[in-house]
Design a protein around this motif. Sequence first.
Motif, PDB file in Angstrom:
ATOM      1  N   THR A  14      47.812  34.673  22.507  1.00 24.39           N
ATOM      2  CA  THR A  14      48.894  35.019  21.585  1.00 24.39           C
ATOM      3  C   THR A  14      48.651  36.374  20.921  1.00 24.39           C
ATOM      4  OG1 THR A  14      47.808  33.772  19.836  1.00 24.39           O
ATOM      5  CG2 THR A  14      49.488  32.622  21.104  1.00 24.39           C
ATOM      6  N   ASP A  15      47.453  36.906  21.070  1.00 21.31           N
ATOM      7  CA  ASP A  15      47.128  38.232  20.545  1.00 21.31           C
ATOM      8  C   ASP A  15      47.652  39.283  21.536  1.00 21.31           C
ATOM      9  OD1 ASP A  15      46.006  40.560  19.597  1.00 21.31           O
ATOM     10  OD2 ASP A  15      43.957  40.006  20.100  1.00 21.31           O
ATOM     11  N   PRO A  16      48.563  40.147  21.115  1.00 22.49           N
ATOM     12  CA  PRO A  16      49.135  41.118  22.053  1.00 22.49           C
ATOM     13  C   PRO A  16      48.104  42.079  22.643  1.00 22.49           C
ATOM     14  CG  PRO A  16      49.853  41.576  19.804  1.00 22.49           C
ATOM     15  CD  PRO A  16      49.114  40.279  19.772  1.00 22.49           C
ATOM     16  N   LEU A  17      47.089  42.439  21.882  1.00 22.68           N
ATOM     17  CA  LEU A  17      46.070  43.343  22.414  1.00 22.68           C
ATOM     18  C   LEU A  17      45.253  42.662  23.507  1.00 22.68           C
ATOM     19  CD1 LEU A  17      44.825  45.013  19.110  1.00 22.68           C
ATOM     20  CD2 LEU A  17      46.488  45.884  20.753  1.00 22.68           C
ATOM     21  N   GLU A  18      44.912  41.403  23.288  1.00 24.29           N
ATOM     22  CA  GLU A  18      44.164  40.662  24.296  1.00 24.29           C
ATOM     23  C   GLU A  18      45.021  40.405  25.528  1.00 24.29           C
ATOM     24  OE1 GLU A  18      40.923  38.764  26.112  1.00 24.29           O
ATOM     25  OE2 GLU A  18      41.099  40.253  24.529  1.00 24.29           O
ATOM     26  N   SER A  19      46.287  40.136  25.323  1.00 24.16           N
ATOM     27  CA  SER A  19      47.204  39.938  26.444  1.00 24.16           C
ATOM     28  C   SER A  19      47.308  41.205  27.284  1.00 24.16           C
ATOM     29  CB  SER A  19      48.581  39.528  25.930  1.00 24.16           C
ATOM     30  OG  SER A  19      49.459  39.327  26.995  1.00 24.16           O
ATOM     31  N   LEU A  20      47.403  42.333  26.631  1.00 22.63           N
ATOM     32  CA  LEU A  20      47.454  43.616  27.329  1.00 22.63           C
ATOM     33  C   LEU A  20      46.174  43.845  28.128  1.00 22.63           C
ATOM     34  CD1 LEU A  20      48.848  46.339  27.837  1.00 22.63           C
ATOM     35  CD2 LEU A  20      47.870  47.126  25.680  1.00 22.63           C
ATOM     36  N   PHE A  26      42.924  41.702  35.004  1.00 23.61           N
ATOM     37  CA  PHE A  26      43.091  40.717  36.059  1.00 23.61           C
ATOM     38  C   PHE A  26      44.207  41.045  37.046  1.00 23.61           C
ATOM     39  CE2 PHE A  26      41.044  38.210  32.634  1.00 23.61           C
ATOM     40  CZ  PHE A  26      39.859  37.971  33.303  1.00 23.61           C
ATOM     41  N   GLY A  27      44.812  42.207  36.912  1.00 24.33           N
ATOM     42  CA  GLY A  27      45.837  42.628  37.858  1.00 24.33           C
ATOM     43  C   GLY A  27      45.218  43.244  39.104  1.00 24.33           C
ATOM     44  N   ALA A  28      46.005  43.323  40.162  1.00 28.08           N
ATOM     45  CA  ALA A  28      45.523  43.857  41.437  1.00 28.08           C
ATOM     46  C   ALA A  28      45.651  45.380  41.528  1.00 28.08           C
ATOM     47  CB  ALA A  28      46.309  43.211  42.581  1.00 28.08           C
ATOM     48  N   LYS A  29      46.270  45.977  40.558  1.00 29.11           N
ATOM     49  CA  LYS A  29      46.519  47.414  40.573  1.00 29.11           C
ATOM     50  C   LYS A  29      45.217  48.211  40.481  1.00 29.11           C
ATOM     51  CE  LYS A  29      49.133  50.841  38.067  1.00 29.11           C
ATOM     52  NZ  LYS A  29      50.447  51.008  37.521  1.00 29.11           N
ATOM     53  N   ASP A  30      45.159  49.322  41.212  1.00 29.27           N
ATOM     54  CA  ASP A  30      44.041  50.257  41.088  1.00 29.27           C
ATOM     55  C   ASP A  30      44.401  51.250  39.994  1.00 29.27           C
ATOM     56  OD1 ASP A  30      42.079  52.180  41.239  1.00 29.27           O
ATOM     57  OD2 ASP A  30      42.200  52.422  43.407  1.00 29.27           O
ATOM     58  N   TRP A  31      43.806  51.073  38.833  1.00 27.24           N
ATOM     59  CA  TRP A  31      44.150  51.881  37.663  1.00 27.24           C
ATOM     60  C   TRP A  31      43.591  53.293  37.717  1.00 27.24           C
ATOM     61  CZ3 TRP A  31      47.484  50.455  33.777  1.00 27.24           C
ATOM     62  CH2 TRP A  31      47.982  49.159  33.879  1.00 27.24           C
ATOM     63  N   SER A  32      42.807  53.602  38.729  1.00 23.68           N
ATOM     64  CA  SER A  32      42.253  54.950  38.838  1.00 23.68           C
ATOM     65  C   SER A  32      43.104  55.872  39.700  1.00 23.68           C
ATOM     66  CB  SER A  32      40.838  54.884  39.431  1.00 23.68           C
ATOM     67  OG  SER A  32      40.883  54.457  40.785  1.00 23.68           O
ATOM     68  N   GLU A  33      44.141  55.339  40.345  1.00 25.01           N
ATOM     69  CA  GLU A  33      44.940  56.124  41.284  1.00 25.01           C
ATOM     70  C   GLU A  33      45.918  57.081  40.622  1.00 25.01           C
ATOM     71  OE1 GLU A  33      44.778  56.495  44.686  1.00 25.01           O
ATOM     72  OE2 GLU A  33      42.877  55.472  44.300  1.00 25.01           O
ATOM     73  N   ASP A  34      46.289  56.835  39.413  1.00 27.73           N
ATOM     74  CA  ASP A  34      47.258  57.663  38.716  1.00 27.73           C
ATOM     75  C   ASP A  34      46.652  58.129  37.388  1.00 27.73           C
ATOM     76  OD1 ASP A  34      50.231  58.501  38.236  1.00 27.73           O
ATOM     77  OD2 ASP A  34      49.673  57.359  36.438  1.00 27.73           O
ATOM     78  N   ILE A  40      45.382  54.957  30.382  1.00 28.43           N
ATOM     79  CA  ILE A  40      45.679  53.672  29.731  1.00 28.43           C
ATOM     80  C   ILE A  40      44.515  52.705  29.906  1.00 28.43           C
ATOM     81  CG2 ILE A  40      47.156  51.614  29.855  1.00 28.43           C
ATOM     82  CD1 ILE A  40      49.475  53.607  30.569  1.00 28.43           C
ATOM     83  N   TYR A  41      43.999  52.603  31.120  1.00 25.19           N
ATOM     84  CA  TYR A  41      42.861  51.724  31.392  1.00 25.19           C
ATOM     85  C   TYR A  41      41.672  52.140  30.523  1.00 25.19           C
ATOM     86  CZ  TYR A  41      39.409  49.030  34.021  1.00 25.19           C
ATOM     87  OH  TYR A  41      38.425  48.145  34.393  1.00 25.19           O
ATOM     88  N   GLY A  42      41.459  53.437  30.417  1.00 20.95           N
ATOM     89  CA  GLY A  42      40.355  53.942  29.608  1.00 20.95           C
ATOM     90  C   GLY A  42      40.466  53.552  28.150  1.00 20.95           C
ATOM     91  N   ILE A  43      41.670  53.534  27.630  1.00 22.59           N
ATOM     92  CA  ILE A  43      41.878  53.140  26.234  1.00 22.59           C
ATOM     93  C   ILE A  43      41.674  51.642  26.063  1.00 22.59           C
ATOM     94  CG2 ILE A  43      43.593  52.907  24.390  1.00 22.59           C
ATOM     95  CD1 ILE A  43      44.850  55.537  25.452  1.00 22.59           C
ATOM     96  N   VAL A  44      42.307  50.861  26.900  1.00 21.65           N
ATOM     97  CA  VAL A  44      42.339  49.411  26.723  1.00 21.65           C
ATOM     98  C   VAL A  44      41.061  48.735  27.189  1.00 21.65           C
ATOM     99  CG1 VAL A  44      43.573  47.296  27.373  1.00 21.65           C
ATOM    100  CG2 VAL A  44      44.852  49.386  26.875  1.00 21.65           C
ATOM    101  N   VAL A  45      40.528  49.150  28.320  1.00 21.03           N
ATOM    102  CA  VAL A  45      39.352  48.489  28.901  1.00 21.03           C
ATOM    103  C   VAL A  45      38.104  49.356  28.775  1.00 21.03           C
ATOM    104  CG1 VAL A  45      38.389  47.463  31.005  1.00 21.03           C
ATOM    105  CG2 VAL A  45      40.847  47.259  30.523  1.00 21.03           C
ATOM    106  N   GLY A  46      38.258  50.619  29.117  1.00 16.57           N
ATOM    107  CA  GLY A  46      37.130  51.550  29.097  1.00 16.57           C
ATOM    108  C   GLY A  46      36.525  51.708  30.477  1.00 16.57           C
TER     109      GLY A  46
END
Length: 83
Positions: A14-20, A26-34, A40-46
């Motif tokens: 229910t926490d929007p930050l944790e949901s994000l 857990f998504g299949a997207k390669d966050w390093s391609e764009d 965004i990945y760097g901010i949220v996950v690191g």
Amino acid sequence: MNNENQLNSHRYPTDPLESLRKTIVFGAKDWSEDKRDAWIYGIVVGWNDESLSELSIKYRWSEEHVQRLKQLNQAFKRLQQKK
């Protein structure tokens, strides 16, 4: 709390930050391609240091950009801890 709310609170965060964060992790997207996705990945996950070094070359991020991204990630983590 009724049974429906208990079920939803265990099934979905229910926490929007944790949901994000979970959506990204857990998504299949390669966050390093764009470039924007990597930011965004760097901010949220690191990113780990090796990945961040590779991305800074790939996207021509200056040392100032890299430090800013690390600071934003730390700020995101602090926000998550305030709950």
